[in-house]
Design an enzyme around this catalytic site. Sequence first.
Site, PDB file in Angstrom:
ATOM      1  CE1 TYR A  51      -4.128  -1.632  -0.140  1.00  0.00           C
ATOM      2  CE2 TYR A  51      -3.503  -2.785   1.848  1.00  0.00           C
ATOM      3  CZ  TYR A  51      -4.365  -2.621   0.783  1.00  0.00           C
ATOM      4  OH  TYR A  51      -5.465  -3.443   0.641  1.00  0.00           O
ATOM      5  CG  PHE A  59      -7.807   5.748   4.000  1.00  0.00           C
ATOM      6  CD1 PHE A  59      -7.146   4.628   3.529  1.00  0.00           C
ATOM      7  CD2 PHE A  59      -8.136   6.742   3.087  1.00  0.00           C
ATOM      8  CE1 PHE A  59      -6.805   4.485   2.201  1.00  0.00           C
ATOM      9  CE2 PHE A  59      -7.802   6.618   1.737  1.00  0.00           C
ATOM     10  CZ  PHE A  59      -7.128   5.474   1.297  1.00  0.00           C
ATOM     11  NE  ARG A  87      -9.635  -2.114  -9.813  1.00  0.00           N
ATOM     12  CZ  ARG A  87      -9.267  -1.554  -8.654  1.00  0.00           C
ATOM     13  NH1 ARG A  87      -8.475  -2.204  -7.822  1.00  0.00           N
ATOM     14  NH2 ARG A  87      -9.674  -0.346  -8.338  1.00  0.00           N
ATOM     15  NE  ARG A 104     -13.934  -4.494  -2.510  1.00  0.00           N
ATOM     16  CZ  ARG A 104     -12.943  -3.946  -3.210  1.00  0.00           C
ATOM     17  NH1 ARG A 104     -13.231  -3.207  -4.282  1.00  0.00           N
ATOM     18  NH2 ARG A 104     -11.694  -4.123  -2.868  1.00  0.00           N
ATOM     19  CG  ASN A 114     -12.727  -2.923   0.687  1.00  0.00           C
ATOM     20  OD1 ASN A 114     -11.854  -3.557   1.276  1.00  0.00           O
ATOM     21  ND2 ASN A 114     -12.464  -1.986  -0.192  1.00  0.00           N
TER      22      ASN A 114
HETATM   23  P1  RTP Z   1      -7.936  -2.496  -3.230  1.00  0.00           P
HETATM   24  O1  RTP Z   1      -6.509  -2.046  -3.529  1.00  0.00           O
HETATM   25  O2  RTP Z   1      -8.101  -2.999  -1.823  1.00  0.00           O
HETATM   26  O3  RTP Z   1      -8.491  -3.412  -4.275  1.00  0.00           O
HETATM   27  O4  RTP Z   1      -8.806  -1.188  -3.301  1.00  0.00           O
HETATM   28  P2  RTP Z   1      -8.866  -0.105  -4.426  1.00  0.00           P
HETATM   29  O5  RTP Z   1      -7.691  -0.192  -5.379  1.00  0.00           O
HETATM   30  O6  RTP Z   1     -10.208  -0.228  -5.026  1.00  0.00           O
HETATM   31  O7  RTP Z   1      -8.785   1.218  -3.565  1.00  0.00           O
HETATM   32  P3  RTP Z   1      -7.564   2.038  -2.973  1.00  0.00           P
HETATM   33  O8  RTP Z   1      -7.886   3.469  -3.147  1.00  0.00           O
HETATM   34  O9  RTP Z   1      -6.249   1.507  -3.510  1.00  0.00           O
HETATM   35  O10 RTP Z   1      -7.674   1.707  -1.432  1.00  0.00           O
HETATM   36  C1  RTP Z   1      -7.119   0.546  -0.893  1.00  0.00           C
HETATM   37  C2  RTP Z   1      -7.940   0.118   0.285  1.00  0.00           C
HETATM   38  O11 RTP Z   1      -7.873   1.112   1.295  1.00  0.00           O
HETATM   39  C3  RTP Z   1      -9.102   1.148   2.016  1.00  0.00           C
HETATM   40  N1  RTP Z   1      -9.679   2.489   1.921  1.00  0.00           N
HETATM   41  N2  RTP Z   1     -10.235   3.083   2.942  1.00  0.00           N
HETATM   42  N3  RTP Z   1     -11.518   4.920   4.609  1.00  0.00           N
HETATM   43  C4  RTP Z   1     -11.332   5.238   3.358  1.00  0.00           C
HETATM   44  O12 RTP Z   1     -11.707   6.276   2.861  1.00  0.00           O
HETATM   45  C5  RTP Z   1     -10.655   4.261   2.507  1.00  0.00           C
HETATM   46  N4  RTP Z   1     -10.368   4.408   1.226  1.00  0.00           N
HETATM   47  C6  RTP Z   1      -9.742   3.277   0.854  1.00  0.00           C
HETATM   48  C7  RTP Z   1     -10.017   0.138   1.389  1.00  0.00           C
HETATM   49  O13 RTP Z   1      -9.905  -1.102   2.122  1.00  0.00           O
HETATM   50  C8  RTP Z   1      -9.436  -0.029  -0.008  1.00  0.00           C
HETATM   51  O14 RTP Z   1      -9.778  -1.254  -0.575  1.00  0.00           O
END
Ligand code: RTP
Length: 150
Positions: A51, A59, A87, A104, A114
């Site tokens: 990450y 967050f 996705r 989800r 999620n």
């Molecule tokens: P992922 O990597 O988990 O598939 O998710 P993503 O690309 O769709 O989203 P990303 O922006 O990369 O965020 C990774 C994970 O961080 C958590 N998150 N929390 N509290 C918040 O506003 C927030 N935003 C993101 C989520 O677990 C997200 O999947």
Amino acid sequence: MSHERTYIMVKPDGVERGLVGEIIKRFENKGFQLVGLQLLSPTRKILEKHYEDLSSKPFFPGLMKYMISGPVVAMVWSGKGVVKSGRVLLGETNPLASLPGTIRGDFCIDVGRNLCHGSDSVENAEKEIALWFPHGLVPHERVIEKLIYE
Ligand code: RTP
């Protein structure tokens, strides 16, 4: 046949809630091939690398706490268009914006719980696979390809 690959991870809430089989089933039903699988307790180090693009987000500390709270299931799936389609199977990052029929959309509510992760590009998928599967994958040629692809 050589296909695109993606990194899919069942997060600690998905493992704890017993949704690993359900998530695997959806990828298998679609026709994608499971080529890597492990249950592991992620270290802070691997999560910080995974990450790293989010490290300045407000967050981020909560995300780390959540992701380190229990074991995850790390998987590699292979197939035509599997990064984007994976996705779609997962649904939107915010579960409340996810349609029913997605993982989800069907099983969760909060963005911070999620259930699963899916790579967002072929390039990132290969980086994530190298990170989570540093010893590589078991070679496996699937024999039923002609039932899935024309
Ligand atoms: P992922 O990597 O988990 O598939 O998710 P993503 O690309 O769709 O989203 P990303 O922006 O990369 O965020 C990774 C994970 O961080 C958590 N998150 N929390 N509290 C918040 O506003 C927030 N935003 C993101 C989520 O677990 C997200 O999947």
